[in-house]
Each structure stands twice: as structure tokens, then as C-alpha cells.
Scaffold this active site. Structure first.
Site, PDB file in Angstrom:
ATOM      1  N   PHE A   1      -0.961  -8.448   4.882  1.00  0.00           N
ATOM      2  CA  PHE A   1       0.399  -7.661   4.873  1.00  0.00           C
ATOM      3  C   PHE A   1       0.247  -6.177   4.022  1.00  0.00           C
ATOM      4  CE2 PHE A   1       0.531 -12.380   4.077  1.00  0.00           C
ATOM      5  CZ  PHE A   1       0.836 -12.663   5.144  1.00  0.00           C
ATOM      6  N   CYS A   2      -0.513  -5.509   4.581  1.00  0.00           N
ATOM      7  CA  CYS A   2      -0.533  -4.180   3.797  1.00  0.00           C
ATOM      8  C   CYS A   2      -0.449  -4.248   2.057  1.00  0.00           C
ATOM      9  CB  CYS A   2       0.419  -3.235   4.030  1.00  0.00           C
ATOM     10  SG  CYS A   2       0.260  -2.689   5.898  1.00  0.00           S
ATOM     11  N   ALA A   3      -0.763  -5.513   1.639  1.00  0.00           N
ATOM     12  CA  ALA A   3      -0.772  -5.640   0.248  1.00  0.00           C
ATOM     13  C   ALA A   3      -2.160  -6.289   0.071  1.00  0.00           C
ATOM     14  CB  ALA A   3       0.471  -6.354  -0.133  1.00  0.00           C
TER      15      ALA A   3
ATOM     16  N   HIS B   1       0.874  -1.296   0.015  1.00  0.00           N
ATOM     17  CA  HIS B   1      -0.015   0.055  -0.055  1.00  0.00           C
ATOM     18  C   HIS B   1       0.742   1.341   0.095  1.00  0.00           C
ATOM     19  CE1 HIS B   1      -3.576  -2.590   1.972  1.00  0.00           C
ATOM     20  NE2 HIS B   1      -3.064  -2.753   0.602  1.00  0.00           N
TER      21      HIS B   1
END
Ligand code: PLP
Length: 441
Positions: free
Chosen positions: A366-368, A123
Site C-alpha cells: 500500500f505504498c507504506a 510514501h
């Protein structure tokens, strides 16, 4: 007689904690979450201790300690330049972390810049870009197709400045992306390239010049220097022309009361984007960590490859476990991988690994989020969450063997404790683990 050549050893991290288990006693913490934040290097800790008596204001003080601190701060720009293999005229701007660096770059783009990136980015690299010309393309399944996809997207961009944003190593799968190849097509299409090196820089030598990229963003806390500094390194012209990232002291050359308003002359060097008192301790720590890694790459890579192979071999024998992959075929990887395990919720698994085995892993997306959901769908799953194991200089063979054995035991016989969701996360119930003494009371 044969001579046994001793292998160079990787720099040690400072002492790691012993953690309590719900089942009683304690155990050395197996930190398998280096991709989130890496432990402090012993050399970094020593260097910070040595520097602290000299800690003082930077750029502002006449005192001797201020001069020492200023020297430390400015010299670290050179250290970072060397670490990143930068061009002589590249600028080094100190930031808080990779997120901060990429947001700074996003705020410095010339008007009308087209931005091309894969939608599977973290992100921090996915979200900062604004405007009508942001092209988020799905990551193809081969390296070759990834290069062509960027080429095609750039060909369709309107005239004007262009930027390709690319991660060096995926924080979900650990796979290395074909940075130099993508940079070459970007160059042919007149685009600049920003490399999100948050996950690459702690694991592999970085060279802006060899990769032919324009900007590199990195974080100290992933580079074994957890004192809150990061950096954006690269071409100075866009940054020099941009509005200061923060307005305030340090970013200005002069401020005069003028015609009922203010006449402000902003600095044109890196200070333009570093308003406010800088994080000198963090910057120094980052520089020391970079010097340590830079002087020990062979050992760092050998350590990680050996343990990475051991981990992948071990996990391959865990029934029902599927590793997530962005690219088909064997890609070069750093010591990070994510997996799903048939019949087990990632958050529950992570809680059991922590509570019963003293192992720290990351669970979630995982911020993805786009990447994680898509890669899970490829395995036939429907969720958006996985478990990530990530290795680094704090990892030992025992840690790797412990997580493999733990997963096999969990698959074979389940957990030995009860767990429930509390405040949105799985947690042992009851949880008898005592906090460390400095937090107690
Ligand atoms: N990019 C990648 C690939 C990452 O893995 C991360 C953090 O996990 C970031 C960017 C953001 O780094 P930071 O949180 O240090 O800003």
C-alpha cells in the site's frame, strides 16, 4: 403512532460496472478499493458534462468561455477553502494529487527546516523531505505515546523552522491519528503541521482551523472526483517565498530580456506554483465533490460506519484472519482495514476475490512499506504484504457480505480455478474474462 424518520442518504456514485467472472457470467462490481481511488460521484459527472461546453483556457483568454472557465477555476479555490475549514488568508494551490502537494510543500520549506514524521507514513508523506534534519520516528502503539514521541523529537530539533508531517487517517489500517493533540504539542514547540488528508478528507469533515494545522494536502481521485486534480491548502508565506515549483507560463508576472539574460518577476499568489495550463475540469470536479461531501457529512459518516461495523463483525468470524492495527485500543477509524489470513498469500487471495467473486481489493504494501511490514510482524507474520478492504460511497451491504462470504468459502474449500504468477502478479489461468467492448479489438 410512531413516525419513521427516514435517514438522510449519502450522495450516490455514478453507475458501477458489471464485471465478468472466470466461472462464467457477470456480476455487479464490488469496489472495495475506495482508499486507492474512489468512483466518480453522479453529481460530479453531471457537473463535468454541464461544464464541458464552456471548457476553455483559464487566465489567458478574452473569449466568454475563457471567462466562464476562469470563474469556475478561481471560485473553486473558495470551495476548497470552505471544505478544508481554512483560515481567511490561507492559500489554495491546485496540484495533481496529494503526492504532488506534499512535494510542492517540501520544495518550499525555508532552508534548514527540521521535519518530524512517523516512519509509518504513506510514501507520499515519507519520502519528499530532504536535508540533514529529517527525523523519521517509529509510530508508538498508543495515541498518548504518539503525541509524546512528536514532542520529544521536536525538543531535540535544532533551532530554526520546524515542520511536523502527519497523516489524518492511515491508508493501511483506517485508524485516525490524534491530529489536534499532535498539532497542540507542535505549536508549543514552534513547529508547523502538514496534514496528509488523502484518506481523511473523503470520510470526515476537515477543519484546518479546529485542528490548528498549517497545511492540508488532498487528492480529487480519492474524493470521488477522478479527473486528476488535488490541492495544497494552508499558510501562504513559505509558499510565496519559495522558488516556483514549475517554471513556465502562468507563474510569471513579467519576463524581460535583460542584460543578455532574463529578468523574471514571478507571481506571488497561488499561480506561482501552477505554471502551465491548469486542469480546469479536474479542479471543477474536485470542487463539486467537496460541495457534495460538505453538504452530506452526516449521511456519509452514517453510511460508512454502518458498513464498517458490518465488515468488521463479518471478518472477525473468518478463521485465521488478523486485522492489522497501528494503535492499541479502540481508535476511531474510517472504513479501511488491512488483514492477513493464515496460509493464504495476499496476492493470490486478491486474484481469487476478483476472478471468482467480482470483488476489487488491494493487496501488497500500500505504498507504506515500513508500516505494512511492521504491522504484519506484530501479528507474528514475516511477510510484507496484506489485503486491504476499503469502503466508501460506492459500497453496499451486499458488497460487504459478499467479501465476508467469499473469504469464508476460500478458507473452507479453496479456489475453484487455477492461478499462477504472471508478470509478478497472481492471475487466473486460463483467464476467459473478456475486456469491455470499448477495449476489445
Ligand atoms: N497519503 C495517503 C495516506 C494515501 O493513502 C495516498 C494514496 O494512497 C497518498 C498520500 C498519495 O495520494 P496520491 O496517489 O493521490 O498522490
Amino acid at each position: 403512532m410512531t413516525l419513521a424518520l427516514s435517514r438522510p442518504t449519502a450522495p450516490p456514485v455514478s453507475e458501477q460496472a458489471r464485471v465478468p467472472l472466470v466461472t462464467g457470467g457477470d456480476i455487479g462490481y464490488a469496489n472495495l478499493d475506495h482508499a486507492a481511488s474512489a468512483p466518480c460521484l453522479a453529481a460530479v459527472r453531471r457537473a463535468v458534462d454541464e461544464f464541458l461546453p464552456w471548457y476553455a483556457s483559464v487566465h489567458r483568454g478574452a473569449g466568454f468561455a475563457s471567462q466562464v472557465a476562469t470563474r469556475v477555476y478561481e471560485r473553486t479555490r473558495e470551495v476548497l477553502r470552505r471544505f478544508a475549514g481554512a483560515r481567511p488568508r490561507d492559500t489554495v494551490i491546485f496540484t495533481r494529487n496529494t503526492t504532488d502537494s506534499l512535494n510542492l510543500l517540501a520544495s518550499s520549506l525555508p532552508a534548514g527546516t527540521s521535519v518530524v514524521l512517523f516512519d509509518t507514513e504513506h510514501h507520499a508523506a515519507l519520502l519528499p523531505w530532504r536535508g540533514p534534519h529529517v527525523y523519521r520516528i517509529p509510530t508508538p502503539r498508543t495515541r498518548l505515546a504518539a503525541v509524546s514521541a512528536v514532542d520529544g523529537a521536536l525538543a531535540a530539533c535544532p533551532e530554526g523552522p520546524r515542520l511536523v508531517v502527519l497523516t489524518g487517517a492511515s491508508n493501511v489500517t483506517g485508524e485516525l491519528l490524534p491530529v489536534a493533540e499532535i498539532a497542540a504539542v507542535a505549536r508549543r514547540r514552534g513547529a508547523r503541521i502538514a496534514l496528509d488528508a488523502a484518506q481523511l478528507a473523503p470520510h470526515r469533515p476537515l477543519s484546518i482551523q479546529d485542528l490548528d494545522v498549517d497545511f492540508v494536502a488532498l487528492s480529487g481521485h480519492k474524493l470521488y472526483a477522478p479527473f486528476g486534480a488535488g490541492a495544497l491548502i494552508g499558510r501562504a508565506d513559505w509558499l510565496r517565498a519559495a522558488r516556483p515549483y514549475l517554471a513556465g507560463g502562468g507563474a510569471t508576472r513579467s519576463v524581460l530580456a535583460q542584460d543578455g539574460g532574463l529578468g523574471v518577476v514571478w507571481n506571488s499568489g497561488p499561480e506561482r506554483h501552477e505554471a502551465g495550463s491548469p486542469n480546469t475540469v479536474g479542479v471543477y470536479a474536485l470542487g463539486v465533490a467537496c460541495e457534495q461531501l460538505g453538504a452530506n457529512w452526516d449521511a456519509v459518516i452514517a453510511h460508512e460506519e454502518e458498513l464498517g461495523d458490518r465488515l468488521r463483525r463479518g471478518l472477525a468470524a473468518v478463521p485465521g484472519l488478523t486485522e492489522l492495527k497501528l494503535l492499541d485500543g479502540a481508535a476511531d477509524m474510517v472504513g479501511t482495514l488491512s488483514f492477513v489470513l493464515d496460509g493464504f498469500e495476499p496476492g493470490w487471495l486478491a486474484a481469487v476475490l476478483s476472478a471468482e467473486y467480482g470483488i476489487g481489493v488491494r493487496d501488497g504494501a500500500f505504498c507504506a512499506h515500513v508500516a505494512t511490514r511492521r504491522l504484519i510482524a506484530r501479528t507474528g507474520g514475516t511477510g510484507g504484504q496484506a489485503v486491504r478492504v476499503s469502503l466508501g460511497l460506492g459500497t453496499t451491504a451486499e458488497h460487504v457480505d459478499r467479501v465476508v462470504l467469499a473469504l469464508r468459502q476460500i478458507v473452507a474449500r479453496g479456489a475453484r480455478w487455477d492461478y499462477a504468477i504472471q508478470d509478478g502478479r497472481w492471475a487466473p489461468t486460463p483467464d476467459p474474462r473478456a475486456l469491455p467492448p470499448f477495449l476489445a479489438g
